[in-house]
Design a protein around this motif. Structure first.
Motif, PDB file in Angstrom:
ATOM      1  N   GLU A 243       1.571   8.635  28.665  1.00  0.00           N
ATOM      2  CA  GLU A 243       1.555  10.347  27.469  1.00  0.00           C
ATOM      3  C   GLU A 243       2.617  10.381  27.524  1.00  0.00           C
ATOM      4  OE1 GLU A 243      -0.792  11.799  26.826  1.00  0.00           O
ATOM      5  OE2 GLU A 243       0.522  13.906  25.989  1.00  0.00           O
ATOM      6  N   GLU A 244       4.018  10.024  28.643  1.00  0.00           N
ATOM      7  CA  GLU A 244       5.738  10.381  27.841  1.00  0.00           C
ATOM      8  C   GLU A 244       5.664   9.663  26.525  1.00  0.00           C
ATOM      9  OE1 GLU A 244       4.453   9.253  30.647  1.00  0.00           O
ATOM     10  OE2 GLU A 244       6.272   7.308  31.422  1.00  0.00           O
ATOM     11  N   THR A 245       5.733   8.270  26.057  1.00  0.00           N
ATOM     12  CA  THR A 245       6.631   7.614  25.409  1.00  0.00           C
ATOM     13  C   THR A 245       5.663   7.904  23.853  1.00  0.00           C
ATOM     14  OG1 THR A 245       4.768   5.902  25.825  1.00  0.00           O
ATOM     15  CG2 THR A 245       7.225   5.828  26.836  1.00  0.00           C
ATOM     16  N   HIS A 246       4.026   7.856  23.864  1.00  0.00           N
ATOM     17  CA  HIS A 246       3.469   8.433  23.128  1.00  0.00           C
ATOM     18  C   HIS A 246       3.959  10.144  22.325  1.00  0.00           C
ATOM     19  CE1 HIS A 246      -0.241   8.687  20.444  1.00  0.00           C
ATOM     20  NE2 HIS A 246      -0.090  10.641  21.411  1.00  0.00           N
ATOM     21  N   ALA A 247       4.290  10.550  23.614  1.00  0.00           N
ATOM     22  CA  ALA A 247       4.754  12.173  23.243  1.00  0.00           C
ATOM     23  C   ALA A 247       6.041  12.181  22.219  1.00  0.00           C
ATOM     24  CB  ALA A 247       4.205  13.274  23.953  1.00  0.00           C
ATOM     25  N   TYR A 248       6.748  11.399  23.026  1.00  0.00           N
ATOM     26  CA  TYR A 248       8.037  11.097  22.658  1.00  0.00           C
ATOM     27  C   TYR A 248       8.378  10.405  21.211  1.00  0.00           C
ATOM     28  CZ  TYR A 248      13.328  11.027  22.331  1.00  0.00           C
ATOM     29  OH  TYR A 248      14.397  10.968  22.124  1.00  0.00           O
ATOM     30  N   SER A 249       7.363   9.834  20.867  1.00  0.00           N
ATOM     31  CA  SER A 249       7.742   9.357  18.931  1.00  0.00           C
ATOM     32  C   SER A 249       7.312  10.427  18.598  1.00  0.00           C
ATOM     33  CB  SER A 249       6.420   8.106  19.392  1.00  0.00           C
ATOM     34  OG  SER A 249       7.286   7.106  20.036  1.00  0.00           O
ATOM     35  N   ILE A 250       6.262  10.427  18.508  1.00  0.00           N
ATOM     36  CA  ILE A 250       5.373  12.009  17.696  1.00  0.00           C
ATOM     37  C   ILE A 250       6.033  13.217  17.932  1.00  0.00           C
ATOM     38  CG2 ILE A 250       3.540  13.286  17.444  1.00  0.00           C
ATOM     39  CD1 ILE A 250       1.894  11.104  18.806  1.00  0.00           C
ATOM     40  N   GLN A 251       6.441  13.688  18.968  1.00  0.00           N
ATOM     41  CA  GLN A 251       7.644  14.596  18.138  1.00  0.00           C
ATOM     42  C   GLN A 251       9.125  14.296  18.334  1.00  0.00           C
ATOM     43  OE1 GLN A 251       7.521  16.428  22.334  1.00  0.00           O
ATOM     44  NE2 GLN A 251       4.907  16.787  22.414  1.00  0.00           N
ATOM     45  N   ASN A 252       9.289  13.400  18.549  1.00  0.00           N
ATOM     46  CA  ASN A 252      10.800  13.071  18.469  1.00  0.00           C
ATOM     47  C   ASN A 252      11.619  12.287  16.976  1.00  0.00           C
ATOM     48  OD1 ASN A 252      12.319  15.181  20.010  1.00  0.00           O
ATOM     49  ND2 ASN A 252      11.090  13.739  22.031  1.00  0.00           N
ATOM     50  N   VAL A 253      10.472  10.894  17.135  1.00  0.00           N
ATOM     51  CA  VAL A 253      10.626   9.932  16.528  1.00  0.00           C
ATOM     52  C   VAL A 253      10.463  10.169  15.132  1.00  0.00           C
ATOM     53  CG1 VAL A 253      11.156   7.427  16.576  1.00  0.00           C
ATOM     54  CG2 VAL A 253      11.514   8.775  18.390  1.00  0.00           C
TER      55      VAL A 253
END
Length: 189
Positions: free
Chosen positions: A156-166
């Motif tokens: 979840e944390e890597t999925h969310a990081y990509s979507i929100q920040n990258v």
């Protein structure tokens, strides 16, 4: 920022939807990701737009701190594209040996020869193959669109990081139906 437009020649890139990866425990049901990707495949093919099916068959040889999750040897059929993608003779098939679909492949050349100026990216995993492909496409000068409901990840944390920040730094994000609607009703520009 909402999805604004698709270029006249936009390619769909489907990342790593292959048999060897299909049994992993993703955040979202893989069947839903495949169904949405299939809907996109159908309209891209109907519009005679480039379709790229990508599988992974290895990794770069460089030394890393973390050991690979699997050996370099893959069992028979591991790299086979999922049959639900219904590979067609006109599809571009890319086998990569890195996270992104452009490094060490001729994908940029093949898309440029077809006049593509934009790519729509789906597949697995959000923070690995999808993100690396989007980064490389952006760096090659393509407009990039990421389909948020047609990708998933193991964490979840890597999925969310990509979507929100990258992803907002690489292009625009949207959902399957938005892409389909834009393709069904192209702008008059």
């Amino acid at each position: 920022m909402p999805l604004t437009a698709l270029d006249p020649i936009t390619a769909l890139i489907v990342v790593d939807l292959q048999k060897g990866i299909a049994d992993q425990k993703f955040l979202h049901p893989l069947g839903e990701i495949i169904d949405r990707t299939r809907a996109l495949l159908d309209i891209f093919r109907a519009k005679n737009l480039p379709v790229v099916l990508v599988n992974v068959a290895g990794r770069p040889s460089g030394r890393t701190e973390l050991r690979p999750r699997s050996s370099q040897m893959f069992p028979a059929g591991w790299t086979d594209l999922l049959p639900q993608l219904d590979q067609q003779p006109g599809d571009i098939v890319i086998t990569k040996r890195s996270w992104g679909s452009f490094a060490t492949t001729d994908l940029e050349r093949q898309l440029s020869e077809r006049g593509a100026t934009q790519v729509v990216v789906t597949g697995v995993a959000t923070s690995v193959g999808v993100e690396a492909t989007a980064r490389q496409a952006y760096e090659q000068g393509f407009n990039v669109t990421l389909v948020l409901d047609a990708m998933t990840d193991l964490r979840e944390e890597t999925h969310a990081y990509s979507i929100q920040n990258v992803f907002p730094r690489l292009g625009e994000t949207g959902f399957t139906q938005e892409i389909i609607s834009l393709l069904e009703s192209p702008s008059e520009d």
